[in-house]
Design an enzyme around this catalytic site. Structure first.
Site, PDB file in Angstrom:
ATOM      1  CG  ASP A 106      -1.642   1.214   1.456  1.00  0.00           C
ATOM      2  OD1 ASP A 106      -2.274   1.630   0.485  1.00  0.00           O
ATOM      3  OD2 ASP A 106      -1.611   1.775   2.564  1.00  0.00           O
ATOM      4  CG  ASP A 121      -3.526   1.387   7.128  1.00  0.00           C
ATOM      5  OD1 ASP A 121      -4.252   0.382   6.975  1.00  0.00           O
ATOM      6  OD2 ASP A 121      -3.913   2.534   6.904  1.00  0.00           O
ATOM      7  CG  ASP A 179      -4.500  -1.023   3.576  1.00  0.00           C
ATOM      8  OD1 ASP A 179      -5.322  -0.403   2.887  1.00  0.00           O
ATOM      9  OD2 ASP A 179      -3.361  -0.614   3.818  1.00  0.00           O
TER      10      ASP A 179
END
Lengths: 70, 648
Positions: B348, B542, B546
Site C-alpha cells: 500500500d 496499515d 487495508d
C-alpha cells in the site's frame, strides 16, 4: 464461545502436550484445543456454559495440573 | 506484571528438579556401572555373584523409585489410563530390567537390573539438558514477559507516592525519572524527554516525546522527567498485546507439523506393541529369554516421540523470539510455511511506503490564496483523511467558516456548502463525476503529479478556482528495503488510490516497477486476488483501512504505527513502521521454516534408522537410551542454532 488460557504444570515432553489435547477434546463443549509445551500453556475454545472444573479435571486425568485459568 | 512472577519459577523449577534428579541418580548409578564393568575394566569382579546383583538392586532402588518416581508414576498412569506418554516407555523399560535382577535368582533370566538404573540416569541427564535447551529457546519471550514495570510513582492528592503497577488506574499521572521504565501506556502531560522503545518495537533510535506524545509502557525514559497520564493498563497495554501475539503464535499449528503431531500421538502405543512383538519373536525364534528381554527393552527406550514433537515448537519459539526482539510479531505460524512460496509483494502506498503524514507543498490559486485556504480548510476540518489534516494544519485558521451541508465521496474527495455556495474538493474522478471542466489546469496538475504530489482540485460551483498540491514524503528505509526485495527476485507492486502519475513518481523514487493506481479502498482486496493468479502474494498495509486486502493475501503484513498496533488483521505485525521489517520478516520466516524442516527430517530419520536396529537386537539398551536422549537434545539444540542465521 470464549477462549480460555490455561497454565499447566508438569508437562515435560511432547507426548504430554498431545495427551492433554486429546483429553481436553473429549470434554463436551470444547471446540479448539492447542497445548504448547514451550509455553506450558494451553488454549481452549469452549462454548458458553462449560464448567471450568471439567476442563481442569480433564487435564488432571492425564496427570497434569492447571495452575491458572485466564 | 503478575504473570511474569509466576511464569519464571515454573520453568526454572523444571530445570532445577531435573538437575537434582540427575546428580542423585548418578551418585547411585556410578557404583553400579563400576560393578557391572569391573570385570571388563580391571580383569576381575569387585564383588562376586550373586552379591553384586543384590548390591545393584539396592543401589538401583532409589534411582528408579525415588529419583525416577515422577517418571515411573506418570508412565504407569499413562499405561493404565491409555494415555501413553514418553514416560510409559521409560517406566516399562526400567521396571522390566529391574525385575530381571530379582528373577535372576530363579535361574531363568540373566540380570539386567544394572541396566535399569543406567537407563534412568541417562534419561534424567537427557531431560536436564533438553529442558535447559528448551529454556534457552524461549529466552527472548521470557525477557518480554518480564519486561513490564513492577512499580510506579503516581500523584494522588497532590502527593507523590510509589505504588505497585497493579494499583495504577487509568487517569493516574505517573512521574517517570530519567533511566526509569514508563510503567504503563499513556500520554505525556508535562515534561519532555527521549524514550528508548527498542525493547518493544525494535526501533533502535530513541524517540522524542513532548507534551501530547503517546508513550508505551515498559520502554525506558532516557534524559528528562516525564509526567505521563495512564491511558491503558493491564491486558490492554501495548506490551500485553505483544505478549498475547507471541503466545498465539506458539499455539497456532503449522501445516507441516500435522503429520509429526499425528505420529507423536500414536507413537507410544505403536512402540509398546512393537516391543512386545520383538520380545515374543526373539524368545520364540532363538529361545533365549534374557536376550529377548534385552532387545525388547532396547526397543522401548530407543523410540523417541520427543524429537518429533519438539521439532516444530522449539524452532518456532526461537524464530518468534528473534522476531519479537526486532518488532516483528508472527501471529500465525502458518505464515512461516507460506512465505517460501511467495512471488509477489504488494505495498500500500500511504503510510506504508510513505510516512503517511502528507504536507501541503504548493497552492495554485485563481482567487485570493487566503480565501481558497479558508474555504478548503473549513470543509476539510470535517474529514478524517490524512490529506485533510495536512490542509487544515497548513491553513492554521483560528475561525472556520460555517459549513451547511457536507459529504465525503470515498476515495475521491468532499463536497460541501458554505454561504449557499457549493464547493467540490477532490481528484479528477470527482470532477468528472460532477462534470466540472478542469482542462485549463491540466498542465499544472501534471507538473505536480510528476513530482509525486497529490493534487486536490477545488471548484466553486462548476468553476475550478485553484489547486492544492500535497506531498507525502517517502520513509527513509523504504528505498533500501525495496531494493533488497527486488534483488531477492520478488515482483514488487504498489497499490494506491492515488492517480497514476503521482503513484508512478513515488514508485520510481523507491524502486518499485509496477503500479496499480486509482484503486478505491474497497477494491484493494480484489486487486490482490487478481495478482494471486500469478503466484502467492504478500500484502503490506496499515491494517485498518487495508484489513480486507490483508486477509485476501496469502501473507498479510500489518504495519504498526507508533503506539498502535493493528492486531486484528495481518498474519505478521510489524511493531515499528519500517519497511526493513518486511525484509526481516520474510528472511526470518524462511529461516525458521528451513529449521523446522531440518528438525523434522532428523527426528524422522532417527526413528526410522534406530528402531529397526533395536528390533534386530543390534543395540544394547544403554546405547539405545543414550541415542534417544541425544536425538531430542540435538533437535532442541538445532532449533537454538536458528539464532545464527542472518535475517537483517
Amino acid at each position: 464461545m470464549k477462549k480460555l488460557k490455561l497454565s499447566i504444570e508438569g508437562m515435560h515432553c511432547a507426548s504430554c502436550a498431545s495427551n492433554i489435547e486429546r483429553s481436553l477434546k473429549k470434554v463436551s463443549g470444547v471446540k479448539e484445543v492447542s497445548v504448547s509445551i514451550m509455553l506450558k500453556k494451553g488454549t481452549v475454545e469452549v462454548e458458553d456454559g462449560v464448567d471450568i472444573e471439567e476442563i481442569k479435571k480433564a487435564v488432571a486425568k492425564v496427570g497434569y495440573k492447571v495452575v491458572k485459568v485466564e | 506484571m503478575n504473570e511474569s512472577h509466576q511464569e519464571k519459577p515454573i520453568e526454572d523449577h523444571e530445570v532445577v528438579s531435573w538437575k537434582r534428579k540427575l546428580i542423585w541418580s548418578w551418585v547411585f548409578t556410578i557404583p553400579i556401572a563400576l560393578l557391572m564393568l569391573s570385570e571388563r575394566l580391571f580383569g576381575y569382579a569387585i564383588v562376586e555373584m550373586p552379591y553384586s546383583i543384590i548390591i545393584t538392586l539396592i543401589l538401583g532402588f532409589p534411582v528408579l523409585f525415588i529419583f525416577g518416581f515422577d517418571t515411573i508414576k506418570s508412565g504407569l498412569q499413562g499405561l493404565f489410563t491409555f494415555y501413553f506418554n514418553m514416560d510409559s516407555l521409560i517406566a516399562l523399560g526400567t521396571l522390566v530390567a529391574y525385575l530381571t535382577g530379582i528373577f535372576s535368582f530363579t535361574g531363568f533370566v540373566t540380570d539386567y537390573s544394572g541396566v535399569s538404573a543406567m537407563i534412568m540416569a541417562f534419561f534424567t541427564t537427557g531431560k536436564y539438558v533438553e529442558s535447559k535447551a528448551r529454556g534457552r529457546a524461549s529466552s527472548e519471550i521470557k525477557k518480554l514477559l518480564e519486561l513490564g514495570a513492577k512499580k510506579s510513582i503516581v500523584i494522588r492528592n497532590s502527593k507523590e507516592i510509589e505504588i505497585s503497577i497493579e494499583e495504577v488506574v487509568i487517569g493516574d499521572v505517573m512521574i517517570v525519572k530519567p533511566g526509569e521504565k514508563i510503567p504503563t501506556d499513556g500520554v505525556v502531560v508535562k515534561g519532555g524527554s527521549s524514550v528508548d522503545e527498542s525493547m518493544v518495537t525494535g526501533e533502535s533510535l530513541p524517540i522524542d516525546k513532548l507534551k501530547g506524545s503517546n508513550v508505551i509502557g515498559a520502554t525506558i525514559n532516557q534524559d528528562g522527567i516525564l509526567y505521563v497520564k495512564a491511558t491503558k493498563i493491564g491486558k490492554d497495554t501495548f506490551l500485553a498485546h505483544i505478549i498475547n501475539l507471541v503466545e498465539e503464535t506458539q499455539s497456532s499449528k503449522i501445516p507441516i507439523q500435522k503429520l509429526a503431531d499425528k505420529i507423536t500421538s500414536v507413537f507410544v502405543p505403536i512402540i509398546l506393541v512393537l516391543s512386545i512383538l520383538t520380545f515374543v519373536n526373539w524368545w520364540l525364534l532363538f529361545g533365549n529369554l534374557s536376550k529377548a528381554i534385552g532387545v525388547g527393552v532396547a526397543v522401548l527406550v530407543i523410540a523417541c516421540p520427543c524429537a518429533l514433537g519438539l521439532a516444530t515448537p522449539t524452532a518456532l519459539m526461537v524464530g518468534s523470539g528473534m522476531g519479537a526482539k526486532r518488532g516483528i510479531l508472527i501471529r500465525k505460524g502458518e505464515a512461516i510455511q507460506t512465505m517460501k512460496e511467495i512471488k509477489t509483494i504488494v505495498f500500500d502506498k500511504t503510510g506504508t511506503i510513505t510516512k503517511g503524514k502528507p504536507e501541503v507543498t504548493d497552492i495554485f490559486s485563481k482567487v485570493k490564496e487566503s480565501y481558497l485556504l479558508q474555504v478548503v480548510a473549513s470543509l476539510e476540518k470535517l474529514s478524517e483523511h490524512p490529506i485533510a489534516h495536512a490542509i487544515v494544519s497548513k491553513a492554521g485558521l483560528s475561525k472556520y467558516l460555517k459549513v451547511t451541508s457536507f459529504s465525503i465521496v470515498r476515495g475521491k474527495g468532499i463536497i460541501g456548502k458554505i454561504e449557499n455556495k457549493e464547493f467540490v474538493v477532490g481528484n479528477r474522478a470527482l470532477m468528472n463525476d460532477r462534470r466540472i471542466n478542469y482542462s485549463d489546469f491540466e498542465i499544472e496538475i501534471e507538473k505536480y503529479e510528476t513530482l509525486g504530489k497529490t493534487v486536490m482540485i477545488i471548484a466553486e460551483g462548476k468553476k475550478v478556482i485553484g489547486l492544492i498540491a500535497v506531498a507525502d514524503a517517502v520513509k527513509e528505509e523504504s528505498v533500501e528495503a525495496i531494493a533488497k526485495l527486488n534483488s531477492q527476485g520478488y515482483r514488487t507492486v504498489m497499490l494506491t488510490g492515488d492517480n497514476e502519475k503521482t503513484a508512478k513518481a513515488i514508485a520510481e523514487q523507491v524502486g518499485i516497477k509496477e503500479v496499480i493506481a486509482n484503486v478505491l479502498p474497497e477494491d484493494k482486496a480484489k486487486k490482490v486476488e487478481e495478482l494471486q493468479k500469478d503466484g502467492m502474494v504478500v500484502f503490506i498495509g496499515d491494517g485498518i483501512n487495508d484489513a480486507p486486502a490483508l486477509k485476501q493475501s496469502n501473507v498479510g503484513i500489518a504495519m504498526g504505527t507508533g503506539t498502535d498496533i493493528a492486531i486484528e488483521s495481518g498474519d505478521i505485525v510489524l511493531a515499528n513502521g519500517s519497511l526493513l521489517g518486511v525484509v526481516q520478516a520474510i528472511n526470518l520466516s524462511k529461516a525458521t521454516f528451513r529449521k523446522i524442516k531440518q528438525n523434522l527430517f532428523w527426528a524422522f530419520a532417527y526413528n526410522i534408522v534406530a528402531i529397526p536396529l533395536a528390533v534386530l537386537g543390534l543395540l544394547h539398551p544403554i546405547i539405545a537410551e543414550i541415542a534417544m536422549a541425544l536425538s531430542s537434545i540435538s533437535v532442541v539444540t538445532n532449533a537454538n542454532l536458528l539464532r545464527r542465521s542472518k535475517i537483517d
